[in-house]
Write a protein that holds these residues in place. Structure first.
Motif, PDB file in Angstrom:
ATOM      1  N   LEU A 270     -10.977  13.874  -9.674  1.00 10.27           N
ATOM      2  CA  LEU A 270     -10.269  12.597  -9.630  1.00 10.27           C
ATOM      3  C   LEU A 270      -9.837  12.135 -11.029  1.00 10.27           C
ATOM      4  N   ALA A 271     -10.740  12.230 -12.009  1.00  7.70           N
ATOM      5  CA  ALA A 271     -10.395  11.774 -13.355  1.00  7.70           C
ATOM      6  C   ALA A 271      -9.248  12.598 -13.940  1.00  7.70           C
ATOM      7  N   ALA A 272      -9.276  13.919 -13.722  1.00  7.75           N
ATOM      8  CA  ALA A 272      -8.189  14.772 -14.208  1.00  7.75           C
ATOM      9  C   ALA A 272      -6.887  14.451 -13.485  1.00  7.75           C
ATOM     10  N   ALA A 273      -6.965  14.158 -12.187  1.00  7.27           N
ATOM     11  CA  ALA A 273      -5.766  13.809 -11.425  1.00  7.27           C
ATOM     12  C   ALA A 273      -5.161  12.498 -11.920  1.00  7.27           C
TER      13      ALA A 273
ATOM     14  N   ALA B  38      -8.745   5.896 -20.459  1.00  8.94           N
ATOM     15  CA  ALA B  38      -9.914   5.670 -19.600  1.00  8.94           C
ATOM     16  C   ALA B  38     -10.241   6.915 -18.782  1.00  8.94           C
ATOM     17  N   ALA B  39      -9.208   7.583 -18.246  1.00 11.97           N
ATOM     18  CA  ALA B  39      -9.437   8.784 -17.432  1.00 11.97           C
ATOM     19  C   ALA B  39     -10.043   9.909 -18.261  1.00 11.97           C
ATOM     20  N   VAL B  40      -9.549  10.100 -19.480  1.00 13.66           N
ATOM     21  CA  VAL B  40     -10.076  11.153 -20.349  1.00 13.66           C
ATOM     22  C   VAL B  40     -11.518  10.847 -20.734  1.00 13.66           C
ATOM     23  N   THR B  41     -11.802   9.577 -21.008  1.00 16.28           N
ATOM     24  CA  THR B  41     -13.176   9.189 -21.359  1.00 16.28           C
ATOM     25  C   THR B  41     -14.130   9.493 -20.223  1.00 16.28           C
ATOM     26  N   VAL B  42     -13.708   9.161 -19.001  1.00 19.05           N
ATOM     27  CA  VAL B  42     -14.559   9.425 -17.834  1.00 19.05           C
ATOM     28  C   VAL B  42     -14.739  10.922 -17.621  1.00 19.05           C
ATOM     29  N   ALA B  43     -13.644  11.690 -17.768  1.00 15.68           N
ATOM     30  CA  ALA B  43     -13.699  13.126 -17.498  1.00 15.68           C
ATOM     31  C   ALA B  43     -14.528  13.884 -18.527  1.00 15.68           C
ATOM     32  N   THR B  44     -14.593  13.384 -19.749  1.00 18.52           N
ATOM     33  CA  THR B  44     -15.276  14.121 -20.827  1.00 18.52           C
ATOM     34  C   THR B  44     -16.602  13.490 -21.221  1.00 18.52           C
ATOM     35  N   SER B  45     -16.998  12.431 -20.521  1.00 18.14           N
ATOM     36  CA  SER B  45     -18.234  11.739 -20.878  1.00 18.14           C
ATOM     37  C   SER B  45     -19.255  11.862 -19.749  1.00 18.14           C
TER      38      SER B  45
END
Length: 513
Positions: free
Chosen positions: A110-113, A162-169
């Motif tokens: 979802l975060a990557a999408a 925000a999406a990148v932070t969620v995907a990589t954190s």
């Protein structure tokens, strides 16, 4: 060295293609996209890796500054409804639609999408605005598109961050919200502070190369400082640009302004060339790593993303504008937009530098990075080629009534400036003042007749003829050795300014398309 050589080749090709864009009225990013693909596919193209953080700072900061500097806050207030619809709701709808498609079709996390949706959501109105400004269409539409270009970048980049932070954190998504709540106002305040500081420092820099260099340091420094303080670098640069746009123009000497604008235009164009080259090279590398089945699947998905992006914008813009027209008609007011307006604004959804730079900024370990980068490049290439090449014919087909408001407003303001100049000499009756009054009265009559005084005035035409004679004599003196080069360049600069003063803006303006 191979990268530098490739960059030089692409820059040379881009310069040649600019002549094509000027002749056939094609947006120059369209040509850059095609050139980037062609050169990236050439044998021996270099392998380039750019740091994700550098990609955002290098490409996004100047683009945001350029848009923010040309968009005063009053334009935001005047057009806030369509700007909210286009720069806010449209970006969110596009992000959601693309994210849902990516999850349903490719099974992306979802975060990557969401990151993919945010990358391809913001249209780059620069290419469209350059063409629309030359067409006789409502100025309101051009203003809205320019405002959209700035605000949609900010909205999309905030979602992307925000999406990148969620995907990589490893932190839960809910922990991102407090950081954003602090980063948004903090970034705005920091940008205003840096803008005010720059305006204060510039008082000692004018008349030197340092003034132009300081503007570069401040722009990139604002982005980097905001990143280090964990504030919104996007909003920091936007606030910085609007602050200096409000303060600096009245204080900047003419020579500094001409020099700084020219340097910035050249740098922004060079960054466009570099971004298209880097994206073309990355797309070429990704394609080379995929087997035929994977490549076919990736291209199919990219085509679907392109279709979703175009369809969502078209549907939302048409819905918003027709709803707006209906509401106004119910209130007994004339609607601001017609179906023709809705179609044209929908078709001005070309993606460009922001989408490229955001895709390049993805970390190397980001989930499904190759597919996201390839899809982003396909959307940029597709919108620039399909929409860019058909925009001009579409404008002719829609047959908008000519909007003469810019010319009328320009004429009225020019007359007021002449009146102000005459009023400043009210207490003088000497020979010089009398001559100037006669000159201004002649210029006022020419202006009120709808022409530019520099174009019609026999005096200015004779001045340009005399300047040409001076240039020929100056060149003769230099070639004969009667004067040294330092004297030649000093007199050449004097003649340049004299010719600018005797020419209308249309004859001396530099354009990129």
């Amino acid at each position: 060295m191979a990268f530098f050589e490739t960059l030089l080749i692409l820059l040379f090709v881009a310069i040649l293609l600019l002549q094509v864009t000027r002749r056939f009225a094609v947006p120059y990013p369209t040509m850059l996209a095609v050139a980037g693909v062609v050169i990236a596919l050439l044998p021996g193209a270099p392998h380039i890796v750019i740091q994700p953080e550098l990609a955002l700072a290098l490409f996004i900061a100047p683009a945001l500054l350029d848009s923010a500097f040309d968009l005063p806050p009053r334009e935001l207030r005047r057009h806030w409804r369509p700007l909210v619809a286009l720069a806010g709701i449209a970006v969110i709808l596009t992000t959601v639609a693309v994210a849902w498609t990516a999850v349903a079709v490719q099974g992306l996390p979802l975060a990557a999408a969401i990151a993919l949706g945010a990358i391809v959501a913001p249209p780059d109105a620069a290419a469209a605005a350059a063409m629309l400004a030359r067409a006789e269409i409502p100025r309101r539409m051009v203003s809205v598109l320019k405002g959209e270009s700035l605000l949609n970048d900010g909205v999309a980049l905030l979602i992307f961050a925000a999406a990148v932070t969620v995907a990589t954190s490893d932190k839960p998504p809910i922990h991102v919200l407090p950081e954003l709540a602090f980063a948004v106002p903090g970034g705005i305040l920091l940008g205003i502070a840096i803008g005010a500081t720059l305006a204060w420092l510039m008082r000692w820099m004018y008349g030197t190369v340092s003034a132009t260099l300081l503007s570069f340091v401040a722009t990139f420094g604002a982005w980097i400082l905001a990143e280090h303080l964990h504030l919104s670098a996007i909003l920091c640069v936007v606030a910085f640009g609007m602050t200096i746009a409000h303060v600096l123009p009245a204080r900047t000497p003419p020579r500094d302004r001409v020099s700084t604008y020219a340097v910035w235009e050249a740098i922004v164009f060079l960054l466009n060339v570099l971004a298209f080259l880097l994206m073309g090279l990355q797309a070429s590398e990704i394609i080379s790593r995929l087997n035929p089945a994977e490549l076919s699947d990736a291209c199919g998905f990219a085509a679907i993303v392109f279709a979703v992006v175009v369809a969502v914008r078209f549907a939302w813009v048409l819905l918003y504008m027709r709803t707006s027209a209906f509401v106004k008609s119910q209130q007994g007011k004339k609607g601001a937009y017609s179906n023709a307006h809705a179609v044209l604004v929908s078709w001005c959804g070309m993606r460009g530098l922001v989408t490229l730079a955001t895709a390049l900024s993805l970390p190397g370990t980001f989930p499904e990075r190759d597919l996201i980068v390839l899809s982003a490049f396909a959307v940029v290439l597709g919108t620039l080629v399909v929409q860019g090449l058909t925009l001009r014919p579409l404008i002719r087909l829609l047959s908008f009534p000519p909007d003469r408001s810019f010319a009328k407003e320009l004429l009225a303001a020019r007359v007021q400036l002449i009146d102000a100049a005459v009023a400043s000499m009210a207490d003088r009756n000497d020979t010089a003042a009398s001559r100037l009054r006669e000159t201004y009265e002649e210029e006022k009559k020419i202006t009120e007749a709808g022409a530019h005084p520099r174009d019609v005035s026999e005096y200015d035409a004779l001045r340009r003829q005399n300047i040409a004679a001076k240039r020929a004599k100056l060149a003769e003196l230099r070639h004969s050795g009667a004067i040294d080069d330092d004297v030649f360049h000093a007199l050449e600069l004097e003649l340049d300014w004299a010719e600018l003063a005797a020419s209308s803006p249309d004859h001396v303006e530099l354009v990129e398309t």
